[in-house]
Scaffold this active site. Structure first.
Site, PDB file in Angstrom:
ATOM      1  N   GLU A 320       0.669  -1.363   0.084  1.00 44.16           N
ATOM      2  CA  GLU A 320       0.078   0.074  -0.043  1.00 44.16           C
ATOM      3  C   GLU A 320       0.851   1.250  -0.037  1.00 44.16           C
ATOM      4  O   GLU A 320       0.788   1.972   0.797  1.00 44.16           O
ATOM      5  CB  GLU A 320      -1.001  -0.052   1.361  1.00 44.16           C
ATOM      6  CG  GLU A 320      -1.869  -1.056   1.137  1.00 44.16           C
ATOM      7  CD  GLU A 320      -3.014  -1.021   2.244  1.00 44.16           C
ATOM      8  OE1 GLU A 320      -4.021  -1.614   2.171  1.00 44.16           O
ATOM      9  OE2 GLU A 320      -2.166  -0.956   3.581  1.00 44.16           O
TER      10      GLU A 320
HETATM   11  C1  ACM Z   1      -1.947  -5.269   4.583  1.00 50.94           C
HETATM   12  O1  ACM Z   1      -2.736  -5.730   4.963  1.00 50.94           O
HETATM   13  N1  ACM Z   1      -1.739  -3.982   4.242  1.00 50.94           N
HETATM   14  C2  ACM Z   1      -0.475  -5.981   4.522  1.00 50.94           C
END
Ligand code: ACM
Ligand code: ZN
Length: 526
Positions: A320
């Site tokens: 992310e």
């Molecule tokens: C995640 O749950 N962002 C690895």
């Protein structure tokens, strides 16, 4: 012969024998019942090989907890002993044999790890017996997978060292061997780094915290934070090691780094200023990939991390990480040009590969979330597959090691009942116990050779909505126990109904440990 054994092992759970006498979780891979009983009394002694001092202490506390007897350690073999021994034979590192006869109990393994696992099995048998009659049996056991992981996010909420140790105790009970410690985030930097004191002076504290559901949230204005000193970390890593658990630290990059940027804004693309995040989610400000001082910073952080954590793997995050700042940053764009990269995904790959080179040169390997596949996987990296199993499948096909941790069913921050009305607020999702139990970590689409790259799986406990350790326990237990059986027990010996009965006995131990486990499973027992 194999066929007969198979029938026996499958029948044992069906006949209900295990339900009252062998309530071991994860269920052993080879178990033969024998005639007779062993009884522990005030004269029972422990005989142990050198190198098993911790295991002896552990056994004493198990027996003390259960019988209020503290057996002494003897030198000579005789009757009425519990024997812990290291065998010269070539048993696998985590394998053990537990043999209970009317005269003695023996646990044999080639390493102290196996002896420790034998003790966990014995401890669970004790919780399921009536009176003081331990039924004779012989167990030869070893795990299916090498990476039997549990993760804990100590950044969104901070859990003190005693709580982290309790988490390790639960892992030990279920023979889980890898603790993925999520130590850095947008909402808090939790590890003391002596070279960069502002990481914890500034980065470990936020001025408030989001409260309520994401789409309808408010903020409190309570200063919140905390961090682990290096002394505390050493103590926790040593505590884990005694329990044969490897601690894999996660230092997030290039995203989920706002707390570090609040402390050192010059490591960003824009220069800040930034605040440690109060809200959950994904933030656009990440480490600048065009600035060499970012790598000097991260390598210096890693130098201290490597001294504290002897694990083969270091988790570098990688998930992310928005590309928006990189797209607008002259330094980042310059890096793309100079390195001949195609786009910002390849820039992320450059970032991770540069860190991999540094860590490989120090004798370590990296593992990252499946986004590290984008733009090209670092040559020696392992992948933790969280956005489903596709990333893990792709990595295994490229001959990279994989830990499976797909949101469904490995995210234990999801609800465990269908109707969450009466549940404490969670991030969402639905991962009930039976779904965790039914999980098969090796995807069907992989060939046997590709499947060998699946090192195991892991349960993740993200703590945005878990303010207290009580709540962590409620979300992690008993789902951790179901996952342990997925990872330890061969699929042909799994049986959910039998598991539930064993779990019921097992909760006696959880009660003794003071665990706030979820009791929803009780209504599934017919
Ligand atoms: C995640 O749950 N962002 C690895
Ligand atoms: Zn930049």
């Amino acid at each position: 012969m194999k066929h007969i054994l198979l029938i026996f092992f499958v029948l044992v759970p069906l006949l209900g024998y295990t339900q009252s006498t062998v309530s071991i979780i994860p269920f052993p891979n080879q178990l033969v019942t024998e005639d007779g009983f062993f009884s522990i009394n005030a004269q029972t002694e422990i005989v142990a090989d050198e190198g098993l001092e911790f295991e002896v202490k552990y056994l004493q506390s198990i027996i003390d907890n259960h019988f209020r007897i503290k057996p002494t350690v003897a030198k000579k073999l005789g009757e009425n002993v519990i024997l812990l021994q290291l065998s010269q034979s070539d048993m696998a590192e985590e394998a053990y044999e537990l043999h209970i006869t009317a005269e003695q109990i023996s646990i044999t393994a080639s390493e102290s790890t196996g002896v420790f696992y034998g003790l966990q099995s014995l401890r669970q048998i004790l919780a399921s017996i009536e009176e003081n009659r331990i039924p004779a049996m012989k167990i030869n056991d070893s795990p299916r997978f090498d990476w039997r992981g549990m993760h804990l996010d100590c950044s969104r909420h901070f859990f003190n060292p005693e709580e982290v140790k309790k988490y390790l105790d639960y892992m030990a009970l279920y023979k889980m061997n890898t603790f993925h410690w999520h130590l850095t985030e947008d909402q808090g930097w939790r590890i003391e780094i002596k070279a960069f004191p502002k990481l914890t002076e500034i980065g470990a504290w936020r001025t408030g915290t989001m409260v309520g559901k994401y789409d309808n949230h408010e903020y409190d204005s309570i200063r919140y934070g905390g961090f682990y000193t290096q002394e505390e970390i050493k103590e926790i890593v040593a505590y884990a090691k005694e329990r044969h658990i490897t601690v894999v630290p996660e230092i997030e990059m290039p995203g989920h780094s706002l707390a570090a940027l609040a402390a050192y804004p010059e490591l960003s693309c824009t220069g800040g200023p930034f605040q440690v995040a109060r809200k959950w989610g994904v933030f656009e400000d990440v480490y600048c990939a065009g600035n060499d001082s970012v790598f000097v910073f991260l390598e210096t952080v890693m130098d201290e991390v490597l001294i504290l954590f002897p694990s083969q793997y270091i988790h570098i995050g990688g998930d992310e990480s928005p590309k928006k700042r990189w797209e607008a940053c002259a330094k980042c764009q310059n890096r793309i040009k100079e390195e001949g990269l195609k786009d910002e995904h390849e820039l992320q790959s450059y970032f991770i590969q540069r860190m991999e080179q540094y860590l490989n040169a120090k004798g370590r390997k990296i593992i990252g979330w499946d986004e590290i596949l984008e733009g090209g996987l670092a040559p020696n990296a392992a992948v933790m597959s969280w956005r489903g199993t596709e990333g893990g499948i792709a990595a295994a096909r490229e001959a990279h090691s994989v830990v499976m941790s797909p949101g469904s069913p490995c995210y234990f921050d999801h609800y465990q009942v269908k109707d969450p009305t009466n549940e404490p607020l969670a991030i969402g999702g639905y991962n009930p116990l039976d779904k965790v139990y039914a999980y098969e970590p090796i995807p069907e689409s992989l060939s046997p050779t590709e499947g060998d790259y699946i090192m195991g799986a892991q349960g993740n406990v993200w703590t945005e909505y878990m303010k207290s350790f009580d709540h962590v326990e409620y979300m992690a237990l008993p789902r951790m126990s179901a996952l342990s059986e997925v990872l330890w027990t061969q699929p042909e010996f799994k049986n959910y109904k039998d598991f539930l009965h064993r779990l019921k006995y097992n909760t006696q131990i959880l009660d003794e440990m003071g665990a706030n486990y979820s009791k929803h499973f009780l209504s599934d027992i017919k």
